[in-house]
Write a protein that holds these residues in place. Sequence first.
Motif, short mmCIF file in Angstrom:
data_model
loop_
_atom_site.label_atom_id
_atom_site.label_comp_id
_atom_site.label_asym_id
_atom_site.label_seq_id
_atom_site.Cartn_x
_atom_site.Cartn_y
_atom_site.Cartn_z
N ASP A 82 -9.70 9.57 5.35
CA ASP A 82 -10.28 8.30 5.81
C ASP A 82 -9.42 7.64 6.89
N LYS A 83 -8.26 8.21 7.15
CA LYS A 83 -7.42 7.65 8.23
C LYS A 83 -7.51 8.50 9.51
N ALA A 84 -8.24 9.62 9.46
CA ALA A 84 -8.25 10.58 10.58
C ALA A 84 -8.79 9.93 11.86
N PRO A 111 -10.30 -9.39 6.11
CA PRO A 111 -11.40 -8.51 5.68
C PRO A 111 -10.99 -7.60 4.53
N LYS A 112 -9.67 -7.42 4.38
CA LYS A 112 -9.17 -6.64 3.25
C LYS A 112 -8.67 -7.66 2.21
N PRO A 113 -9.27 -7.71 1.05
CA PRO A 113 -8.85 -8.70 0.04
C PRO A 113 -7.42 -8.44 -0.42
N GLY A 132 0.79 -1.23 0.00
CA GLY A 132 0.00 0.00 0.00
C GLY A 132 0.83 1.28 0.00
N SER A 133 0.23 2.32 0.59
CA SER A 133 0.79 3.68 0.43
C SER A 133 2.13 3.85 1.14
N ALA A 134 2.38 3.08 2.21
CA ALA A 134 3.65 3.27 2.94
C ALA A 134 4.83 3.03 2.00
N ALA A 174 6.59 -7.03 5.94
CA ALA A 174 5.78 -7.10 7.17
C ALA A 174 4.57 -7.97 6.93
N ASP A 175 4.13 -7.99 5.69
CA ASP A 175 3.04 -8.92 5.34
C ASP A 175 3.01 -9.09 3.83
N GLU A 176 2.35 -10.16 3.40
CA GLU A 176 2.25 -10.45 1.97
C GLU A 176 0.93 -11.16 1.72
N ARG A 177 0.43 -10.95 0.53
CA ARG A 177 -0.79 -11.66 0.15
C ARG A 177 -0.37 -12.97 -0.50
N CYS A 178 -1.19 -14.01 -0.32
CA CYS A 178 -0.85 -15.33 -0.91
C CYS A 178 -1.29 -15.35 -2.36
N GLY A 226 -8.03 -0.10 11.83
CA GLY A 226 -6.94 -0.21 12.81
C GLY A 226 -5.99 -1.35 12.55
N HIS A 227 -6.18 -2.07 11.43
CA HIS A 227 -5.22 -3.16 11.16
C HIS A 227 -3.88 -2.57 10.75
N THR A 228 -2.84 -3.36 10.95
CA THR A 228 -1.52 -3.01 10.43
C THR A 228 -0.83 -4.31 10.04
N ALA A 229 0.08 -4.25 9.08
CA ALA A 229 0.56 -5.46 8.41
C ALA A 229 -0.70 -6.24 8.01
N SER A 230 -0.76 -7.55 8.35
CA SER A 230 -2.03 -8.25 8.13
C SER A 230 -2.58 -8.73 9.46
C1 6PG Z 1 -1.44 -4.92 3.06
C2 6PG Z 1 -0.77 -3.84 3.85
C3 6PG Z 1 -1.72 -3.22 4.81
C4 6PG Z 1 -1.69 -1.75 4.52
C5 6PG Z 1 -2.89 -1.07 5.12
C6 6PG Z 1 -2.93 0.41 4.70
O1 6PG Z 1 -0.77 -5.83 2.60
O2 6PG Z 1 -2.65 -4.78 2.84
O3 6PG Z 1 0.41 -4.17 4.38
O4 6PG Z 1 -1.46 -3.44 6.15
O5 6PG Z 1 -0.48 -1.20 5.03
O6 6PG Z 1 -4.04 -1.72 4.64
O7 6PG Z 1 -2.88 0.48 3.31
P1 6PG Z 1 -2.86 1.95 2.65
O8 6PG Z 1 -1.76 2.70 3.34
O9 6PG Z 1 -2.56 1.72 1.18
O10 6PG Z 1 -4.21 2.56 2.91
#
Ligand code: 6PG
Length: 253
Positions: A205-207, A177-179, A46-48, A74-78, A151-155
């Motif tokens: 949307d992150k405020a 919950p996030k595809p 994502g944006s980071a 920090a995380d990866e999608r399969c 409030g999720h971070t990584a996965s």
């Molecule tokens: C992922 C990301 C996830 C992401 C947040 C924020 O693989 O989906 O690692 O944790 O950092 O969903 O994503 P955005 O910064 O793009 O909104």
Amino acid sequence: MNNPAHQFHVFHGPTELSQALAQRVASAAATAVQERGWFRIALSGGSAMLRLAAGFRLLPELNAYWGAWRVYWADERCVAADDPNSNYGAARAEFLDDVPIPADQIFPVDGTLPPEEAARAYEAALRREFAADGDAWPRFDVILLGVGGDGHTASLFPGNPVLTEMVHWAAPVWQSPKPPPTRVTLTLPVLNHARQALFVAMGRDKARVVQKVRAVANGDLLPAQRVHLTAGPCEWFIDEQAAEQPTSESHHE
Ligand code: 6PG
């Protein structure tokens, strides 16, 4: 009262935020190389990652010690690396293919494996990488994190049992919950052992989630609130929109 475990840096927009983020990471790399010879960083999707890549593009003269970078996730999608949902694929396309990090110093999760196997293989690679430290937990120099509106971070998603994992360094995630639904994530103790955890949050949307993390943590903590470094405060790179006080519906009577 602010939450001392999280410090916030507010920037006018993406350019200033990206440059500051790249300068911070380059500084962390300089320290790591001086102290340990390597710079170990775990990227999120994502944006980071996009902001970090943009920052280095904006500051081509910045010495980032690329030859000493060892890159993890920090995380990866399969999914396969060439799938548009792959964090590794996105990082290659947006960032890693444009900087001189040796290919054998980049350690992607194998997204083509089922989540359990992918997590085991990734953890084995991490244990090989950090074996010399002899610590119970790997100590990344930087973990770059984003935050979801939930409030999720990584996965690490709210209510997911993986939040309580205290043995494994990497764990599988199903029904995200996030595809896409299946993922591999670093576990909370690994995040908490990082020397630096740098969060990026931009946009209105992150405020709400930023405000929750800024407040003193009480009650049921969001995953991002549970990142609490032993080494010092997490640092957030946010823009003015994410820093706004969200207008609650109750004010519109
Ligand atoms: C992922 C990301 C996830 C992401 C947040 C924020 O693989 O989906 O690692 O944790 O950092 O969903 O994503 P955005 O910064 O793009 O909104």
